[in-house]
Scaffold this motif. Structure first.
Motif, PDB file in Angstrom:
ATOM      1  N   ALA A 146       2.907  69.923 -63.214  1.00  0.00           N
ATOM      2  CA  ALA A 146       3.817  69.275 -64.165  1.00  0.00           C
ATOM      3  C   ALA A 146       4.349  70.287 -65.178  1.00  0.00           C
ATOM      4  CB  ALA A 146       3.101  68.139 -64.875  1.00  0.00           C
ATOM      5  N   LYS A 147       5.565  70.047 -65.638  1.00  0.00           N
ATOM      6  CA  LYS A 147       6.236  70.950 -66.582  1.00  0.00           C
ATOM      7  C   LYS A 147       6.767  70.159 -67.776  1.00  0.00           C
ATOM      8  CE  LYS A 147       6.147  74.310 -63.511  1.00  0.00           C
ATOM      9  NZ  LYS A 147       5.074  75.234 -63.512  1.00  0.00           N
ATOM     10  N   THR A 148       6.914  70.857 -68.889  1.00  0.00           N
ATOM     11  CA  THR A 148       7.609  70.265 -70.026  1.00  0.00           C
ATOM     12  C   THR A 148       9.103  70.294 -69.732  1.00  0.00           C
ATOM     13  OG1 THR A 148       7.915  72.372 -71.170  1.00  0.00           O
ATOM     14  CG2 THR A 148       5.865  71.141 -71.651  1.00  0.00           C
ATOM     15  N   THR A 149       9.870  69.560 -70.494  1.00  0.00           N
ATOM     16  CA  THR A 149      11.320  69.589 -70.284  1.00  0.00           C
ATOM     17  C   THR A 149      11.858  71.000 -70.495  1.00  0.00           C
ATOM     18  OG1 THR A 149      11.661  68.868 -72.579  1.00  0.00           O
ATOM     19  CG2 THR A 149      11.701  67.168 -70.876  1.00  0.00           C
ATOM     20  N   LYS A 150      11.295  71.699 -71.455  1.00  0.00           N
ATOM     21  CA  LYS A 150      11.746  73.071 -71.709  1.00  0.00           C
ATOM     22  C   LYS A 150      11.433  73.977 -70.519  1.00  0.00           C
ATOM     23  CE  LYS A 150      11.559  76.750 -75.119  1.00  0.00           C
ATOM     24  NZ  LYS A 150      11.036  77.178 -76.423  1.00  0.00           N
ATOM     25  N   GLU A 151      10.237  73.846 -69.970  1.00  0.00           N
ATOM     26  CA  GLU A 151       9.842  74.660 -68.814  1.00  0.00           C
ATOM     27  C   GLU A 151      10.715  74.362 -67.595  1.00  0.00           C
ATOM     28  OE1 GLU A 151       5.063  75.276 -69.588  1.00  0.00           O
ATOM     29  OE2 GLU A 151       5.751  73.407 -68.665  1.00  0.00           O
ATOM     30  N   ALA A 152      11.158  73.111 -67.479  1.00  0.00           N
ATOM     31  CA  ALA A 152      12.002  72.718 -66.353  1.00  0.00           C
ATOM     32  C   ALA A 152      13.470  73.062 -66.596  1.00  0.00           C
ATOM     33  CB  ALA A 152      11.867  71.221 -66.082  1.00  0.00           C
ATOM     34  N   GLY A 153      13.787  73.463 -67.816  1.00  0.00           N
ATOM     35  CA  GLY A 153      15.176  73.803 -68.128  1.00  0.00           C
ATOM     36  C   GLY A 153      16.041  72.600 -68.443  1.00  0.00           C
ATOM     37  N   VAL A 154      15.415  71.513 -68.861  1.00  0.00           N
ATOM     38  CA  VAL A 154      16.151  70.299 -69.231  1.00  0.00           C
ATOM     39  C   VAL A 154      16.132  70.219 -70.748  1.00  0.00           C
ATOM     40  CG1 VAL A 154      16.201  67.785 -69.059  1.00  0.00           C
ATOM     41  CG2 VAL A 154      15.446  69.150 -67.112  1.00  0.00           C
ATOM     42  N   PHE A 155      17.260  70.532 -71.361  1.00  0.00           N
ATOM     43  CA  PHE A 155      17.287  70.607 -72.815  1.00  0.00           C
ATOM     44  C   PHE A 155      18.166  69.565 -73.474  1.00  0.00           C
ATOM     45  CE2 PHE A 155      16.515  74.942 -71.299  1.00  0.00           C
ATOM     46  CZ  PHE A 155      15.278  75.165 -71.865  1.00  0.00           C
ATOM     47  N   GLU A 156      19.224  69.139 -72.805  1.00  0.00           N
ATOM     48  CA  GLU A 156      20.183  68.262 -73.457  1.00  0.00           C
ATOM     49  C   GLU A 156      20.279  66.914 -72.764  1.00  0.00           C
ATOM     50  OE1 GLU A 156      24.020  70.021 -73.855  1.00  0.00           O
ATOM     51  OE2 GLU A 156      23.176  71.991 -74.242  1.00  0.00           O
ATOM     52  N   GLY A 157      20.672  65.938 -73.522  1.00  0.00           N
ATOM     53  CA  GLY A 157      21.029  64.649 -72.960  1.00  0.00           C
ATOM     54  C   GLY A 157      19.908  63.911 -72.260  1.00  0.00           C
TER      55      GLY A 157
END
Length: 70
Positions: free
Chosen positions: A30-41
């Motif tokens: 599992a990854k954080t949103t930051k680790e997955a590259g999901v930053f916006e929206g």
């Protein structure tokens, strides 16, 4: 005849693919949103994916994709 995918569906796909590309496919990966590259929206579309069980929440604000829900 062409098919036009709604913007919301495209955003959901982008979020799911970001986690898949980051290798987040189990509780151990599992990854954080930051680790997955999901930053916006994240907002509603992200919440819908979690509510449907496509993204599964883990400890420390990490998520993974339940591929059986795709």
């Amino acid at each position: 005849m062409s098919f036009i995918m709604p913007a919301g569906a495209i955003r959901k796909q982008q979020i799911v693919h970001a986690f898949l590309d980051a290798g987040a496919v189990s509780p151990d990966t599992a990854k954080t949103t930051k680790e997955a590259g999901v930053f916006e929206g994240l907002g509603v579309k992200f919440a819908q994916l979690v509510d449907r069980g496509v993204l599964v929440s883990c400890e420390n604000e990490k998520y993974y994709v339940d591929e059986s829900k795709l």
